[in-house]
Scaffold this motif. Structure first.
Motif, PDB file in Angstrom:
ATOM      1  N   MET A 116       0.820  -1.221   0.000  1.00 36.35           N
ATOM      2  CA  MET A 116       0.000   0.000   0.000  1.00 36.35           C
ATOM      3  C   MET A 116       0.857   1.275   0.000  1.00 36.35           C
ATOM      4  O   MET A 116       0.326   2.378  -0.147  1.00 36.35           O
ATOM      5  CB  MET A 116      -0.900   0.028   1.239  1.00 36.35           C
ATOM      6  N   ASP A 117       2.190   1.132   0.161  1.00 29.53           N
ATOM      7  CA  ASP A 117       3.091   2.290   0.304  1.00 29.53           C
ATOM      8  C   ASP A 117       2.746   3.419  -0.675  1.00 29.53           C
ATOM      9  O   ASP A 117       2.553   3.193  -1.872  1.00 29.53           O
ATOM     10  CB  ASP A 117       4.540   1.845   0.086  1.00 29.53           C
ATOM     11  N   ALA A 118       2.696   4.647  -0.138  1.00 28.36           N
ATOM     12  CA  ALA A 118       2.279   5.810  -0.931  1.00 28.36           C
ATOM     13  C   ALA A 118       3.216   6.101  -2.099  1.00 28.36           C
ATOM     14  O   ALA A 118       2.805   6.704  -3.094  1.00 28.36           O
ATOM     15  CB  ALA A 118       2.174   7.035  -0.024  1.00 28.36           C
ATOM     16  N   ARG A 119       4.470   5.673  -1.986  1.00 27.11           N
ATOM     17  CA  ARG A 119       5.446   5.975  -3.037  1.00 27.11           C
ATOM     18  C   ARG A 119       5.293   5.082  -4.264  1.00 27.11           C
ATOM     19  O   ARG A 119       5.893   5.338  -5.302  1.00 27.11           O
ATOM     20  CB  ARG A 119       6.869   5.851  -2.464  1.00 27.11           C
ATOM     21  N   ASP A 137       3.239   3.555  -7.346  1.00 25.74           N
ATOM     22  CA  ASP A 137       2.082   3.638  -8.238  1.00 25.74           C
ATOM     23  C   ASP A 137       2.230   2.513  -9.258  1.00 25.74           C
ATOM     24  O   ASP A 137       2.925   2.673 -10.271  1.00 25.74           O
ATOM     25  CB  ASP A 137       2.013   5.010  -8.919  1.00 25.74           C
ATOM     26  N   CYS A 145      10.637  -0.520   3.269  1.00 24.59           N
ATOM     27  CA  CYS A 145       9.229  -0.799   3.595  1.00 24.59           C
ATOM     28  C   CYS A 145       8.986  -0.595   5.091  1.00 24.59           C
ATOM     29  O   CYS A 145       9.787  -1.020   5.923  1.00 24.59           O
ATOM     30  CB  CYS A 145       8.875  -2.230   3.195  1.00 24.59           C
ATOM     31  N   VAL A 171      12.513   2.060  -4.081  1.00 28.77           N
ATOM     32  CA  VAL A 171      11.839   3.374  -3.987  1.00 28.77           C
ATOM     33  C   VAL A 171      12.794   4.539  -4.264  1.00 28.77           C
ATOM     34  O   VAL A 171      12.333   5.676  -4.410  1.00 28.77           O
ATOM     35  CB  VAL A 171      11.149   3.595  -2.604  1.00 28.77           C
TER      36      VAL A 171
END
Lengths: 186, 186
Positions: free
Chosen positions: B39-42, B44, B94, B175
């Motif tokens: 689900m990490d915001a970084r 897509d 993470c 990331v």
């Protein structure tokens, strides 16, 4: 012949070649938001909600349901990474409306291969190899989208690990128009 | 003052105003693919894997773990909607590497509010209202990304409801660079 894994790797090469300032993004979501929605291929939460990398946690499963696992993710999202605004987004024409636990359990007993849907509902094509294991799973299907949204909002709100400070709202996404409509609590 | 819900609604108005041929998309993913990721915001997934609306199921939770709920979603994805190529994508930096079940259980006993992380690990700021309920949850944390990817691939492959026809691959997303690297089975 190219396959999906090669295609994804090629697309990723192009993406990472222009990564720019995204390399400096931090772990906590900048806009303190988490979205729980369906895995449906037609939904792109970043696009339909105007989010960019770094903005928000996105949690997705079949139906966008407030399953135990979605709640695990939401608790981590608030407790460790500071989100305090959560959206639950279900959508029209959801696959979860096309079956129930009994249908899925029976389909899987006969075969693990992809079934087809017709006027009389789901039917297996192959009868190769099945398992009774599907009868032990709650598939979290949906009968009515407004009800499923309200049930999920209620489950999240009343969970003992969810802080009362969270602002929680429910939405219905229309796959024919791309429109997001807030659903008021029942 | 504008809030996130208004901002999302405004962004959605712009998106739906130019919805175009997306109105004709069908339920089964066009590229027969499902991606399980964090689900990490970084992250897509549509952008880093080059997907557009209609292409692929996207399942996301804290860690991108093969939880019971992720498996529920994957089985529905293949059995009813025909995906047969699945990717499991975990990522560097993470949040799931920063705690374990004991840490999370103890933090939540003291307070449901957001904690902060320092040199000595996670610490509560508020001591307002807690619950022992967190001690009954397996948070599915990660010690080592290669191990977590391999464990999740193994769990999915050996699940009795997963067809042997599925092609399954594991990846690590960086990331800091945006790069996706395939992780070969241990």
């Amino acid at each position: 012949m190219s396959n999906i894994f090669e295609e994804i790797q090629n697309a990723n090469n192009a993406y990472s070649a222009n990564f720019g300032s995204k390399k400096d993004l931090v772990m906590p979501p900048a806009r303190k938001t988490a979205i729980l929605t369906c895995m449906d291929a037609r939904l792109d939460p970043a696009k339909f909600a105007g989010l960019v990398e770094g903005d928000a946690h996105v949690i997705r499963n079949a139906g966008g349901r407030a399953s135990d696992d979605a709640i695990r993710s939401l608790i981590i999202s608030h407790k460790l990474l500071g989100t305090n605004q959560w959206l639950v987004v279900h959508h029209t024409d959801c696959g979860m409306e096309t079956f129930n636990n009994e249908v899925m359990g029976n389909l899987l007993v006969e075969s693990l291969s992809t079934a087809t849907i017709g006027k009389e509902g789901w039917k297996n094509v192959a009868h190769d190899h099945g398992s009774p294991e599907g009868k032990y799973i709650n598939w979290l299907t949906i009968e009515d989208q407004r009800s499923s949204i309200n049930e999920d909002l209620e489950r999240i709100r009343s969970h003992p690990l969810v802080s009362k400070k969270i602002i929680l709202r429910g939405y219905l996404y229309d796959v024919r128009t791309g429109k997001l409509t807030e659903i008021q609590a029942a």
